[in-house]
Design a protein around this motif. Structure first.
Motif, mmCIF file in Angstrom:
data_model
loop_
_atom_site.group_PDB
_atom_site.id
_atom_site.type_symbol
_atom_site.label_atom_id
_atom_site.label_comp_id
_atom_site.label_asym_id
_atom_site.label_seq_id
_atom_site.Cartn_x
_atom_site.Cartn_y
_atom_site.Cartn_z
ATOM 1 N N GLY A 66 5.532 -9.236 6.761
ATOM 2 C CA GLY A 66 5.326 -7.806 6.533
ATOM 3 C C GLY A 66 3.846 -7.450 6.516
ATOM 4 N N THR A 67 3.041 -8.306 5.911
ATOM 5 C CA THR A 67 1.597 -8.079 5.876
ATOM 6 C C THR A 67 1.014 -8.116 7.285
ATOM 7 O OG1 THR A 67 1.439 -9.012 3.660
ATOM 8 C CG2 THR A 67 -0.597 -8.934 4.945
ATOM 9 N N ALA A 68 1.471 -9.058 8.100
ATOM 10 C CA ALA A 68 1.000 -9.138 9.483
ATOM 11 C C ALA A 68 1.382 -7.882 10.263
ATOM 12 C CB ALA A 68 1.563 -10.382 10.165
ATOM 13 N N LEU A 69 2.586 -7.374 10.038
ATOM 14 C CA LEU A 69 3.008 -6.144 10.704
ATOM 15 C C LEU A 69 2.161 -4.958 10.238
ATOM 16 C CD1 LEU A 69 6.869 -6.653 10.558
ATOM 17 C CD2 LEU A 69 5.451 -6.598 12.629
ATOM 18 N N GLU A 70 1.857 -4.907 8.951
ATOM 19 C CA GLU A 70 1.006 -3.831 8.436
ATOM 20 C C GLU A 70 -0.387 -3.874 9.072
ATOM 21 O OE1 GLU A 70 1.166 -4.496 4.244
ATOM 22 O OE2 GLU A 70 3.078 -3.433 4.026
#
Length: 85
Positions: A66-70
């Motif tokens: 999720g952090t990578a997508l953000e």
């Protein structure tokens, strides 16, 4: 498994900036949808029974995704400065 995506050269096409903005906005919307789905799955994983270490590791990996997508959304939108309208 490799995490490198080969990029193919694009042919020069005369596309309007409006079309490019629409594509960019659609991609940002898709990424935001994926972030929400990853959050939902992470919450679901947290409720599973089983070895707690396995559950924690799975949840952490999903949070990392999720952090990578953000970060991808931030890059695509120039840290929130780009607005398609």
């Amino acid at each position: 498994m490799s995490n490198v995506i080969p990029l193919a050269p694009r042919l020069k096409q005369a596309r309007s900036s409006a079309t490019e903005a629409e594509e960019r906005a659609a991609l940002a919307a898709d990424l935001i949808d994926l972030i929400e789905r990853v959050r939902d799955v992470t919450e679901h994983v947290a409720t599973l029974s089983g070895p707690s270490l396995s559950i924690q590791q799975t949840a952490q990996q999903l949070l990392d995704a999720g952090t990578a997508l953000e970060r991808a959304v931030e890059t695509l939108t120039e840290n929130g400065e780009w607005v398609p309208f």
